[in-house]
Design a protein around this motif. Structure first.
Motif, PDB file in Angstrom:
ATOM      1  N   PRO A 217      -6.416   8.083   5.960  1.00  9.24           N
ATOM      2  CA  PRO A 217      -5.676   7.433   6.902  1.00  9.24           C
ATOM      3  C   PRO A 217      -6.429   6.367   7.722  1.00  9.24           C
ATOM      4  N   GLU A 218      -7.588   6.382   7.869  1.00  6.51           N
ATOM      5  CA  GLU A 218      -8.378   5.339   8.759  1.00  6.51           C
ATOM      6  C   GLU A 218      -9.472   4.774   7.786  1.00  6.51           C
ATOM      7  N   PRO A 219      -9.771   3.321   8.007  1.00  4.87           N
ATOM      8  CA  PRO A 219      -9.143   2.507   9.030  1.00  4.87           C
ATOM      9  C   PRO A 219      -8.014   1.934   8.696  1.00  4.87           C
ATOM     10  N   LEU A 220      -7.240   2.503   7.701  1.00  2.00           N
ATOM     11  CA  LEU A 220      -6.031   1.520   7.222  1.00  2.00           C
ATOM     12  C   LEU A 220      -5.146   1.640   8.432  1.00  2.00           C
ATOM     13  N   VAL A 257      -1.389  -2.387   0.111  1.00  2.00           N
ATOM     14  CA  VAL A 257      -1.803  -0.987   0.615  1.00  2.00           C
ATOM     15  C   VAL A 257      -1.552  -0.754   1.887  1.00  2.00           C
ATOM     16  N   ARG A 258      -0.470   0.339   2.184  1.00  2.00           N
ATOM     17  CA  ARG A 258      -0.035   0.705   3.430  1.00  2.00           C
ATOM     18  C   ARG A 258      -0.420   2.183   3.951  1.00  2.00           C
ATOM     19  N   SER A 259      -0.583   1.994   4.991  1.00  5.12           N
ATOM     20  CA  SER A 259      -0.849   3.591   5.543  1.00  5.12           C
ATOM     21  C   SER A 259       0.439   4.538   5.411  1.00  5.12           C
ATOM     22  N   GLU A 260       1.693   4.052   5.544  1.00  2.00           N
ATOM     23  CA  GLU A 260       2.834   4.718   5.067  1.00  2.00           C
ATOM     24  C   GLU A 260       3.516   4.105   4.081  1.00  2.00           C
ATOM     25  N   LEU A 430       8.301   9.002  -1.964  1.00  2.00           N
ATOM     26  CA  LEU A 430       7.979   8.301  -0.963  1.00  2.00           C
ATOM     27  C   LEU A 430       8.205   6.902  -1.333  1.00  2.00           C
ATOM     28  N   VAL A 431       7.418   6.587  -2.379  1.00  2.00           N
ATOM     29  CA  VAL A 431       7.054   5.346  -2.910  1.00  2.00           C
ATOM     30  C   VAL A 431       8.447   4.563  -3.636  1.00  2.00           C
TER      31      VAL A 431
END
Length: 454
Positions: A217-220, A257-260, A430-431
């Motif tokens: 999840p990081e650094p995104l 590219v997304r974190s969520e 989710l997607v």
């Protein structure tokens, strides 16, 4: 010189101004321009057809009604994702998506007119309203993007990947001229955050096919908070697998590219729809839950409810409630025993509650509280989550939304389905979330309940 950690936090932190606080709650200044464009789309056809002598209704009725119609359009645009942060690179064409949202709004307005008998927009005007609203809103987006480019300058891009891939990307970006500025290159995702801050990059292009590495999840997450876009190059292999969410940058195919996986607007749309469904089924669900509780009390005795720790949104643990169908001593403290089809711990006469899923009716209360969803990833026990997160990369991503009473993994998978496969179901959900997908899963769940499948 790289930014200090304090400077990075300040860069990533949301504004404390009134506008910043409103932005956190979903308000965007562009909404005012959209409202003006939609209002013009309503008024212009009436002026062309009727001049200043509009039929039937008073000016106050038109003003109130048109304001409501504008709000309906803005809501449709919001839930359509048109108020998410606009990317600097790889922006999609706005008009098709805006036209779809405007069509939904027009259908809702038509339904309201049919139910109320108040036709503020004549049927002959509807195609023109749709066309003018879509073109006006899309035009406002194009103007806003041009103003942003002029104010902020061209995107400052950091290329990430192997030397050959970086050179090829530079060649393509050179063709874009002054629309893109390449500020440097980085070999891998190690130390990427420091390179981004040092170069002052506004966008990161992962130009090797395996470039995403350990960004999640990081650094995104930090990049998104700071408004830094991250795009992954799409290879021929990805295209053969059917990947459809593509954007173009200087002739190169990328995916954002997304974190969520589920943007905030879509998550709020999902929550709104679920509350509406709860309201619709309440007259049936509440009496059915009361009768089931009485049955459990008579057959299994007290306690009627069974509480178990489960992991919810963001990894937070909550006490999930079900109707008790097993003996009170079915599990000793610290012991996990996976239930089987003919589990001897099930109280005689309560097995059918499990196969019909009626034992899960109390979870509707968790949906109302926001701890669970009607449809979503299966809620797992904390002990299992700790184990799975260690074994399966990206497992925590399933906790982006509240867990669901039902879902793809629950209806298409089985108790014996491997957690890695179930994660595939969860991420696909989710997607690809849409109201239609939720309805499909709910319909299949109803069938599972009728056929008493486990």
């Amino acid at each position: 010189m790289a930014q200090s950690s304090l400077e990075r936090r300040r860069a990533a932190a949301p504004s404390e101004s009134l506008l910043g606080r409103l932005n956190q709650r979903g308000f965007r200044l562009i909404m005012l321009a959209d409202a003006a464009a939609i209002a013009m789309a309503l008024v212009v056809p009436m002026l062309v057809r009727h001049g200043l002598s509009w039929p039937s209704y008073s000016p106050a009725t038109y003003a109130t009604g048109y304001a409501a119609i504008v709000v309906v359009h803005l809501v449709a645009l919001y839930f359509g994702g048109h108020y998410e942060r606009a990317p600097r690179l790889g922006a999609r064409r706005e008009l098709p998506g805006i036209a779809r949202s405007a069509t939904v709004a027009i259908l809702l307005v038509s339904l309201i007119s049919l139910l109320t008998g108040v036709y503020l927009v004549p049927r002959g005007n509807l195609p023109f309203v749709l066309l003018l609203a879509a073109v006006g809103v899309a035009g406002g987006r194009a103007l806003s993007a041009r103003i942003r480019r002029r104010r902020e300058g061209p995107p400052r891009v950091l290329l990430v990947g192997g030397p050959d891939d970086v050179d090829l990307a530079r060649h393509h970006l050179r063709e874009a001229g002054d629309r893109v500025t390449v500020v440097g290159a980085h070999a891998s995702d190690e130390g990427l955050a420091e390179a981004v801050w040092a170069k002052g990059a506004t966008d990161v292009l992962l130009v090797s096919s395996d470039g995403i590495g350990s960004l999640y999840p990081e650094p995104l997450t930090t990049f998104e908070a700071a408004g830094i876009g991250v795009l992954q190059r799409v290879s021929a292999r990805d295209t053969l697998l059917g990947l459809q969410s593509l954007v173009e940058v200087a002739g190169m195919p990328f995916t954002r590219v997304r974190s969520e996986a589920l943007p905030a607007s879509r998550a709020r749309a999902k929550r709104t729809l679920e509350l509406a469904v709860l309201l619709l089924i309440a007259p049936i669900a509440v009496p059915l839950a009361a009768l089931t509780a009485l049955y459990v009390l008579l057959v299994a005795g007290r306690p009627v409810f069974y509480h178990q720790a489960r992991v919810g949104r963001g990894g937070e643990v909550f006490a999930m409630r079900k109707f008790r169908t097993m003996r009170p001593d079915a599990e000793r403290e610290g012991e996990i025993i996976v239930a089987t089809r003919d589990d001897p711990r099930i109280v005689p006469g309560c097995g059918w509650l499990r196969t019909t899923r009626l034992d899960e009716l109390p979870q509707l209360w968790h949906v109302l509280k926001g701890e669970m969803s009607l449809v979503g990833p299966r809620p797992e026990r904390p002990e299992n989550v700790t184990e799975f997160a260690t074994l399966i990369p990206g497992y925590a991503k399933r906790h982006e939304i509240p867990p669901g009473i039902t879902g793809l993994a629950q209806t298409y998978g089985h108790y014996h389905t491997d957690p890695d496969y179930k994660l595939g179901y969860d991420l696909q959900y989710l997607v690809n979330w849409s109201p239609v997908l939720d309805l499909q899963i709910l319909a299949r769940t109803f069938w599972v309940m009728l056929t008493r499948q486990l």
